[in-house]
Design a protein around this motif. Structure first.
Motif, short mmCIF file in Angstrom:
data_model
loop_
_atom_site.label_atom_id
_atom_site.label_comp_id
_atom_site.label_asym_id
_atom_site.label_seq_id
_atom_site.Cartn_x
_atom_site.Cartn_y
_atom_site.Cartn_z
N VAL A 7 -17.59 -58.37 -13.63
CA VAL A 7 -17.86 -59.71 -13.11
C VAL A 7 -18.84 -59.65 -11.94
O VAL A 7 -19.78 -60.45 -11.86
N VAL A 8 -18.62 -58.70 -11.04
CA VAL A 8 -19.50 -58.54 -9.88
C VAL A 8 -20.91 -58.21 -10.34
O VAL A 8 -21.90 -58.76 -9.84
N ALA A 10 -22.28 -58.93 -13.20
CA ALA A 10 -22.86 -60.11 -13.84
C ALA A 10 -23.39 -61.09 -12.80
O ALA A 10 -24.47 -61.67 -12.97
N ARG A 11 -22.63 -61.27 -11.73
CA ARG A 11 -23.07 -62.19 -10.67
C ARG A 11 -24.31 -61.66 -9.96
O ARG A 11 -25.22 -62.43 -9.62
N LEU A 12 -24.35 -60.36 -9.72
CA LEU A 12 -25.51 -59.76 -9.07
C LEU A 12 -26.75 -59.88 -9.96
O LEU A 12 -27.85 -60.19 -9.49
N ALA A 14 -27.25 -62.19 -12.25
CA ALA A 14 -27.63 -63.60 -12.28
C ALA A 14 -28.39 -63.99 -11.01
O ALA A 14 -29.40 -64.70 -11.07
N ALA A 15 -27.92 -63.50 -9.86
CA ALA A 15 -28.61 -63.79 -8.61
C ALA A 15 -30.01 -63.19 -8.60
O ALA A 15 -30.98 -63.83 -8.15
N THR A 211 -30.30 -69.72 -14.20
CA THR A 211 -29.18 -68.82 -14.56
C THR A 211 -28.02 -69.06 -13.60
O THR A 211 -28.19 -69.02 -12.39
N SER A 212 -26.86 -69.31 -14.14
CA SER A 212 -25.68 -69.62 -13.32
C SER A 212 -25.06 -68.34 -12.79
O SER A 212 -25.35 -67.25 -13.27
N PRO A 213 -24.23 -68.45 -11.77
CA PRO A 213 -23.56 -67.25 -11.24
C PRO A 213 -22.77 -66.47 -12.27
O PRO A 213 -22.55 -65.27 -12.10
N SER A 214 -22.36 -67.14 -13.33
CA SER A 214 -21.61 -66.45 -14.38
C SER A 214 -22.52 -65.74 -15.37
O SER A 214 -22.06 -65.04 -16.26
N GLY A 215 -23.86 -65.96 -15.19
CA GLY A 215 -24.80 -65.31 -16.09
C GLY A 215 -25.26 -66.19 -17.22
O GLY A 215 -26.14 -65.83 -17.99
#
Length: 217
Positions: A7-8, A10-12, A14-15, A211-215
């Motif tokens: 999850v981390v 994926a968020r990185l 996406a950011a 792109t959302s934080p969830s990817g």
């Protein structure tokens, strides 16, 4: 607990993708603004007949050269952005390579002066420009086609496939019409092709920014 790193990550990712999209869109926007401004600043050139290469010459040409470099940066970022954000099945190394080829050729085009015409022989710079400029167009438009086609394989980007691919096909056909139909006004036809390419690049950069934080996009 084993899902936390995923999850981390994926968020990185996406950011990072959103940041890449922001910078890419900025480069495209700056180029569009500077290139448009040149049509008014260079009153010595006929905007219908003069291709953009001639606007690189002269005292204010430096601003367009810098804008070319910004657009080259955007090409590389878009290629890297989609390559890094796509799933394994949706990833396209070919698109990344083509965008990088287009970016490098565009940067060379900005600094290698085009042939000014006249009775003199072409300079080395003019020969380099004559090779790099078509290569920049081809690398970019073929990269657009390949990248658009690969979107259909990624569920996160699939909804953008139809628009991206249709516009990429339009740009590719328009480029060849400009190259082969010599009776067209050279400046106007080239700038129309560039404008269409800029629309595709702006959309591609905007989709990266969304792109959302969830990817997901």
């Amino acid at each position: 607990m084993s899902d936390v790193p995923v999850v981390v990550e994926a968020r990185l990712t996406a950011a990072r993708t959103r940041t890449i999209g922001t910078w890419a869109l900025g480069g495209v926007t700056v180029f569009a603004v500077v290139a448009t401004a040149m049509q008014f600043l260079r009153t010595d050139l006929d905007w219908v007949r003069a291709t953009l290469s001639f606007y690189l010459l002269g005292p204010v040409g430096l601003w367009l050269q810098l804008a070319y470099l910004g657009l080259a940066m955007s090409l590389g970022l878009i290629g890297a952005g989609y390559y890094g954000a796509a799933t394994r099945t949706g990833r396209s190394p070919a698109a990344l390579v083509l965008f990088l080829v287009g970016a490098i050729a565009l940067a060379i085009t900005a600094w290698a002066e085009t042939d000014r015409g006249g009775p003199g022989a072409m300079t080395t710079h003019a020969y380099v420009h004559a090779i790099s400029a078509p290569l920049a167009f081809l690398g970019t438009t073929v990269g657009m086609l390949v990248q658009s086609w690969s979107l259909r394989r990624d569920p996160r980007w699939r909804r953008h496939f139809a628009l991206a691919f249709a516009l990429a096909v339009f740009c590719f056909i328009s480029l060849w019409l400009h190259a082969l139909w010599r009776d067209l006004p050279r400046g106007l036809s080239q700038k129309a092709v560039i404008a269409a390419i800029l629309v595709w690049l702006a959309l591609a950069a905007r989709w990266l920014r969304q792109t959302s934080p969830s990817g997901h996009v």
